[in-house]
Design a protein around this motif. Structure first.
Motif, short mmCIF file in Angstrom:
data_model
loop_
_atom_site.label_atom_id
_atom_site.label_comp_id
_atom_site.label_asym_id
_atom_site.label_seq_id
_atom_site.Cartn_x
_atom_site.Cartn_y
_atom_site.Cartn_z
N LEU A 95 -0.85 23.68 -30.45
CA LEU A 95 -0.34 24.81 -29.67
C LEU A 95 -0.73 24.67 -28.20
CD1 LEU A 95 -1.08 27.84 -32.05
CD2 LEU A 95 1.18 26.97 -31.38
N CYS A 96 -1.96 24.24 -27.96
CA CYS A 96 -2.39 24.02 -26.58
C CYS A 96 -1.61 22.87 -25.95
CB CYS A 96 -3.89 23.73 -26.54
SG CYS A 96 -4.54 23.55 -24.86
N ALA A 97 -1.41 21.82 -26.71
CA ALA A 97 -0.63 20.67 -26.21
C ALA A 97 0.78 21.11 -25.81
CB ALA A 97 -0.57 19.58 -27.26
N ASP A 98 1.37 22.01 -26.60
CA ASP A 98 2.70 22.52 -26.28
C ASP A 98 2.68 23.30 -24.96
OD1 ASP A 98 3.77 21.42 -28.57
OD2 ASP A 98 3.72 23.30 -29.72
N SER A 99 1.63 24.10 -24.77
CA SER A 99 1.52 24.86 -23.53
C SER A 99 1.41 23.93 -22.32
CB SER A 99 0.30 25.79 -23.58
OG SER A 99 0.47 26.81 -24.54
N ILE A 100 0.58 22.89 -22.47
CA ILE A 100 0.43 21.92 -21.38
C ILE A 100 1.77 21.26 -21.08
CG2 ILE A 100 -0.61 19.70 -20.75
CD1 ILE A 100 -3.11 20.60 -22.37
N LYS A 101 2.46 20.83 -22.12
CA LYS A 101 3.73 20.14 -21.94
C LYS A 101 4.79 21.05 -21.33
CE LYS A 101 7.27 17.58 -24.50
NZ LYS A 101 7.68 17.08 -25.84
N ASN A 102 4.89 22.26 -21.85
CA ASN A 102 5.93 23.19 -21.40
C ASN A 102 5.77 23.59 -19.94
OD1 ASN A 102 7.06 23.12 -23.94
ND2 ASN A 102 6.07 25.00 -24.64
N HIS A 103 4.55 23.63 -19.48
CA HIS A 103 4.30 24.05 -18.09
C HIS A 103 4.10 22.86 -17.15
CE1 HIS A 103 4.26 28.31 -18.99
NE2 HIS A 103 3.54 28.05 -20.06
N SER A 104 4.35 21.66 -17.67
CA SER A 104 4.22 20.46 -16.84
C SER A 104 5.57 19.83 -16.55
CB SER A 104 3.34 19.42 -17.56
OG SER A 104 2.06 19.92 -17.82
N ILE A 105 6.63 20.34 -17.16
CA ILE A 105 7.94 19.69 -17.10
C ILE A 105 8.44 19.55 -15.66
CG2 ILE A 105 10.38 19.96 -17.69
CD1 ILE A 105 9.45 21.18 -20.36
N GLU A 106 8.37 20.63 -14.87
CA GLU A 106 8.92 20.60 -13.52
C GLU A 106 8.16 19.62 -12.62
OE1 GLU A 106 9.32 24.44 -11.81
OE2 GLU A 106 10.59 25.21 -13.42
N ILE A 107 6.89 19.44 -12.93
CA ILE A 107 6.06 18.57 -12.10
C ILE A 107 6.07 17.14 -12.64
CG2 ILE A 107 3.70 18.27 -11.21
CD1 ILE A 107 3.41 21.29 -11.42
N ASN A 108 6.64 16.98 -13.84
CA ASN A 108 6.74 15.65 -14.46
C ASN A 108 5.36 15.01 -14.65
OD1 ASN A 108 8.14 13.52 -15.64
ND2 ASN A 108 8.30 12.40 -13.70
N ASN A 109 4.44 15.80 -15.16
CA ASN A 109 3.09 15.30 -15.42
C ASN A 109 3.04 14.62 -16.79
OD1 ASN A 109 0.19 15.27 -14.63
ND2 ASN A 109 -0.03 16.45 -16.51
N PRO A 110 2.45 13.45 -16.89
CA PRO A 110 2.34 12.80 -18.21
C PRO A 110 1.58 13.67 -19.20
CG PRO A 110 1.75 11.29 -16.45
CD PRO A 110 1.86 12.65 -15.83
N GLN A 111 1.97 13.64 -20.46
CA GLN A 111 1.32 14.44 -21.47
C GLN A 111 -0.16 14.08 -21.58
OE1 GLN A 111 2.25 17.00 -22.93
NE2 GLN A 111 1.02 17.29 -24.76
#
Length: 215
Positions: free
Chosen positions: A107-123
């Motif tokens: 669930l935390c990983a999903d939060s990190i991924k979902n809020h990193s999309i616009e910045i294109n941060n690696p997972q």
């Protein structure tokens, strides 16, 4: 008050060598880490202090705090700090089943991924167990998923409201060495000690030619 190591004992590092306790080097690099955010005002204050010293750090974020404070989380990414997973609800691994623990990390990983999309941060594939408590079966699954489990070499104990801010500072500067991973908390509970300690630690590191890098 529970017992805890300020400087992680070398025997502990050997017994649990599957975890990362420090990153030894000859270039005087150290690794500041901040747990439990993002937290309104406090995390932003930490970012200001780091920027004053051109320092990079690693933030182990709680998923529910990312969801509550997405704009602050995005600032961490925009300023090129590293992000780590700290579970969604700050779970104690010793008191949680392997299945529930894994689900909470996801669930935390999903939060990190979902809020990193616009910045294109690696997972992010960095994980720190809340309280440093994790069962071997939980760790094994994380490692099979490609996670690096990041512990620490130096604990500031900023969370401990029974110690003075001067003691908190001494905990850090008396124990730093090249490769040290140092734990702070960008939380309300820790802020009294953090506000005093962090600027002085950053100044000490500058004066002693240490480099602060992200993991």
């Amino acid at each position: 008050m529970s017992f805890y190591w300020i400087k992680t004992n070398s025997l502990i590092k050997k017994l649990f060598s599957q975890y990362i306790w420090d990153l030894p080097n000859t270039e005087k690099k150290v690794y500041l880490t901040f747990d439990d955010g993002p937290t309104p005002e406090i995390t932003e204050w930490v970012l200001e202090q780091l920027e004053l010293h051109n320092a990079k750090a690693t933030f182990f974020c709680i998923g529910k705090n990312i969801e509550a404070n997405p704009s602050i989380f995005e600032k961490l990414l925009q300023r090129r700090h590293s992000i780590g997973n700290h579970t969604f609800n700050h779970l104690n691994g010793w008191k949680t089943t392997a299945e529930d623990y894994s689900t909470n990390i996801s669930l935390c990983a999903d939060s990190i991924k979902n809020h990193s999309i616009e910045i294109n941060n690696p997972q992010s594939k960095l994980f720190r167990p809340p309280y440093g408590k994790i069962k071997s079966i939980q760790a094994k699954k994380l490692k099979s998923q490609g996670y690096k489990i990041i512990m620490w070499d130096v604990l500031s104990a900023d969370f401990d409201q029974t110690i003075t801010k001067e003691r908190c500072l001494k905990n850090v500067v008396s124990n730093i060495k090249p490769g040290s991973i140092i734990v702070f908390h960008d939380s309300v509970k820790a802020f009294k000690n953090l506000e005093y300690t962090l600027p002085k630690v950053l100044k000490y590191l500058d004066e002693n030619n240490f480099q602060c890098e992200a993991i």
